[in-house]
Scaffold this active site. Sequence first.
Site, PDB file in Angstrom:
ATOM      1  N   ASP A   1       9.268   2.565   0.253  1.00 36.73           N
ATOM      2  CA  ASP A   1       8.213   3.265   0.965  1.00 36.73           C
ATOM      3  C   ASP A   1       8.411   2.991   2.453  1.00 36.73           C
ATOM      4  O   ASP A   1       8.022   1.942   2.966  1.00 36.73           O
ATOM      5  CB  ASP A   1       6.842   2.763   0.492  1.00 36.73           C
ATOM      6  CG  ASP A   1       5.688   3.463   1.175  1.00 36.73           C
ATOM      7  OD1 ASP A   1       5.913   4.102   2.225  1.00 36.73           O
ATOM      8  OD2 ASP A   1       4.545   3.353   0.690  1.00 36.73           O
TER       9      ASP A   1
ATOM     10  N   LYS B   1       4.323   9.553   8.900  1.00 40.18           N
ATOM     11  CA  LYS B   1       4.051   9.040  10.242  1.00 40.18           C
ATOM     12  C   LYS B   1       5.029   9.602  11.273  1.00 40.18           C
ATOM     13  O   LYS B   1       4.895  10.739  11.689  1.00 40.18           O
ATOM     14  CB  LYS B   1       4.007   7.518  10.220  1.00 40.18           C
ATOM     15  CG  LYS B   1       2.843   6.977   9.345  1.00 40.18           C
ATOM     16  CD  LYS B   1       2.651   5.509   9.503  1.00 40.18           C
ATOM     17  CE  LYS B   1       1.617   4.938   8.542  1.00 40.18           C
ATOM     18  NZ  LYS B   1       0.231   5.313   8.842  1.00 40.18           N
TER      19      LYS B   1
ATOM     20  N   TYR C   1       0.854  -1.189   0.000  1.00 39.51           N
ATOM     21  CA  TYR C   1       0.000   0.000   0.000  1.00 39.51           C
ATOM     22  C   TYR C   1       0.883   1.230   0.000  1.00 39.51           C
ATOM     23  O   TYR C   1       1.815   1.341   0.810  1.00 39.51           O
ATOM     24  CB  TYR C   1      -0.909   0.009   1.232  1.00 39.51           C
ATOM     25  CG  TYR C   1      -1.810   1.222   1.297  1.00 39.51           C
ATOM     26  CD1 TYR C   1      -2.849   1.389   0.385  1.00 39.51           C
ATOM     27  CD2 TYR C   1      -1.603   2.210   2.258  1.00 39.51           C
ATOM     28  CE1 TYR C   1      -3.667   2.504   0.433  1.00 39.51           C
ATOM     29  CE2 TYR C   1      -2.427   3.329   2.314  1.00 39.51           C
ATOM     30  CZ  TYR C   1      -3.450   3.466   1.405  1.00 39.51           C
ATOM     31  OH  TYR C   1      -4.270   4.581   1.447  1.00 39.51           O
TER      32      TYR C   1
END
Length: 446
Positions: free
Chosen positions: A234, A263, A142
Amino acid sequence: MNRERSRDLYDRALSVLAGGVNSSVRATQPYPAFAERGDGAHLIDADGNRYIDYVMGYGPLLLGHDLPESVRAAVQSHMSAGPMYGAPTEVEVELAEFVARHVPSVEMLRFVNSGTEATVSAVRLARGYTGRDKVVVMQGGYHGAQESTLVEGSPDAPRPSSPGIPQSFAAETIPVPFNDTETLESVFEAHEGEIAAVLTEPLLGNTASVLPVEGYHERLRELCDDHGALLVFDEVMTGFRVGGLQCAQGKFDVEPDLTTFAKIIGGGLPAGAVGGPAEIVESFTPAGDVFQSGTFSGHPMAMAAGLETLRYAAENDVYDHVNRLGEKLRSGITDIVDERAPGYTVLGTESMFKLVFTRGGSEGVGDSCRAGCRQEPDCARFERCPKTGADVANAETERWDRLFRPAMRDRGVLLTANQMESQFVSDAHTEEDVEETLEAYKAYFE
């Protein structure tokens, strides 16, 4: 537990918010617990129920809900000076210097506002830098809510994974299985000179923390070098969580060409970044021709929160603490399911963990995998341990979602919304929290 206020709030939300939420993953069944406040490693919902929280905002809260005084003071200082300016600030330079000093592959960054924005920008940068259009992604990976990566299917038949994405967009994306170098080799052969980048999470963090098999990332690095494509990690989820300040690329000892962050890099506030060698990153405007811009990029409060969070982690043995508790959780859960549900598999590494309700088989876990599956070939379970996104998707997801998670919530343990999402330990968690959590797991499987 009484949940009437959460139920009533959800009823109101359904009238004014699409699906009653602002992120799809929050729509847990039958309705979500609405958060009232955080307290260290605990979340208190709108009805006053208190949970040991392993969601941790889906990863950003490395330090827990109560930010140290240094982080709070930095954010408050920038807020009192003015919320934002549309002009550069010193704190964004300081955060960029900190990241470049610690992450092996990063010389230069461009800050953005989210993980999605980081991967959107990285894909555009890779295409602009290489002059190629096609991007390889991992099935089950994702990379945010963006058109280039919301793609599923096979290398020969990619298709959008959501309405609203034209098939012509999906045609430029090639989904391959994680941990499968043979398929990737054939894809490079079939699309020689067309592939701009291979985009992968270092581990499938959004698919239960599946780890790479030995040599996998090294082979990705070789293939990208041989064919002139960029390797993009990622690290939105793993950045400054797995591998400490060097991130997962340091743990796995492989340097990508580009890295995406979010994050933890924002310390709980909205922030993201794209990092890599100056030669590539300077292709962004205004230094280069690849357009990228954003009104809120480098927001001073987010930059301050991120910088002080990382400084605190570096100076206070945070990674030793969270990794030790993560190992204790994975080992304890492994012991419980070995005895009572041997078909299930514990995944994760360092401060990430997940129990997956895998199907079939009852072989014991090898010693090397007692703290979570490490993809060790000499483990008796190696052939059936999850290695791809499909392996996790084929597990007993309904049982996990509809029975296990609600039962754990009733026992005061808050887990992520479904079997696919990883769970996180924070610096605020304690040995007592872990013991209480393991008792809840044990009670469920009795």
